[in-house]
Design an enzyme around this catalytic site. Sequence first.
Site, PDB file in Angstrom:
ATOM      1  N   LYS A 169      -4.820  29.916  30.811  1.00 16.06           N
ATOM      2  CA  LYS A 169      -5.505  31.209  30.659  1.00 16.06           C
ATOM      3  C   LYS A 169      -6.993  31.028  30.397  1.00 16.06           C
ATOM      4  CE  LYS A 169      -1.774  34.378  29.699  1.00 16.06           C
ATOM      5  NZ  LYS A 169      -1.186  35.346  28.765  1.00 16.06           N
TER       6      LYS A 169
ATOM      7  N   LYS B 220       4.713  32.047  43.378  1.00 15.77           N
ATOM      8  CA  LYS B 220       5.596  32.955  42.648  1.00 15.77           C
ATOM      9  C   LYS B 220       5.193  34.405  42.925  1.00 15.77           C
ATOM     10  CE  LYS B 220       6.784  33.500  37.913  1.00 15.77           C
ATOM     11  NZ  LYS B 220       6.625  33.079  36.524  1.00 15.77           N
TER      12      LYS B 220
ATOM     13  N   LYS C 108       2.429  40.406  40.320  1.00 16.77           N
ATOM     14  CA  LYS C 108       1.788  41.715  40.500  1.00 16.77           C
ATOM     15  C   LYS C 108       0.271  41.595  40.504  1.00 16.77           C
ATOM     16  CE  LYS C 108       2.290  41.867  35.688  1.00 16.77           C
ATOM     17  NZ  LYS C 108       3.356  41.770  34.723  1.00 16.77           N
TER      18      LYS C 108
END
Length: 333
Positions: free
Chosen positions: A115, A197, A200
Amino acid sequence: MIKGKKISFSAIQPSGNITLGNYMGALRRWPTFQGDYDCIYCVVDEHAITVRQNPADLRHHSLELFAQLIACGIDPERSILFIQSFVPAHAELAWVLNCFTMFGELNRMTQFKEKSLSHADNINAGLFTYPTLMAADILLYQADVVPVGEDQRQHVELCRDIAIRFNGVYGDVFTVPEAEIPKTAGRVMSLQEPEKKMSKSSDNENSYILVMDSPDVIMRKFKRAVTDSQAEVRYDPEQKPGVSNLMDIYAGATGLSMEEIRRQFEGKGYGEFKTAVGEATVELLRPVRENTLRLMADKGELERLMKTGAEKAAAVSSYTMNKVRKKVGFLPR
Ligand code: TRP
């Protein structure tokens, strides 16, 4: 809670719309724990703000996710279902646990490293201490098991280390939890780039199916799904990633084996196969979508359920929190 039954704690971030991948990989199995465990389910909005959120969107996503969990089969009477920020003990315990977690431990977390790369402009302290808030979620409820995906294994391990360390100093305060990770990942890949993967956050909305997509949108997205030029429905994730992903989805939706699927579509084109996968997915998601829409139409009832869920969670967590306060040397209030 009923004495004797083990406690399961699950949580999900309201950081966006739920995809078919989230549903097949995680949400679908959550209600099944209700038979064997006393279950606690939490919408973790405090974790979500470790990356910047639009406030109105976050409110909508939290409410809709709460409704979706009920729509998936979580029974708010039988289990405890609540919103994390409604129960201040989470942030409170997280602070205490921060003081029992080493900088080096947090610095080793692969999710933090990832992240930090994907949100390089906002590497805030909350992103760094995310795992101690997660440990607080789990330890507050004395959870025995934590159903998570493989990507959260390291966080649950750290939670165990923190619990063992704390117990080592103060005696048995926390139950040391076990991660419960499914053997078959149930991973759903992108419909456009089947090596990745399903996510969204992709720019191409044809690459993912949302649980709230209408039947015609689902059918359209499957018709556009990437396959290959062989016109052969055969399971081979290396050579045929697109077709294999569609077979995984079809198997997940229908319960058929790969061999049964291969036979069903022998000598048939991809058009027919994609239509079948689309229809099976529409039927899989239909009850979740329709129940969610029905629940979202009655905000008063949702508000009542959020309030009673938080009251139940607060009652359980205050037991642990009182113990912790006493042990670390805070004065009684
Ligand atoms: N970190 C988890 C995820 O991204 C969400 C989460 C927060 C969680 N607190 C938790 C999962 C406690 C299990 C238990 O998926």
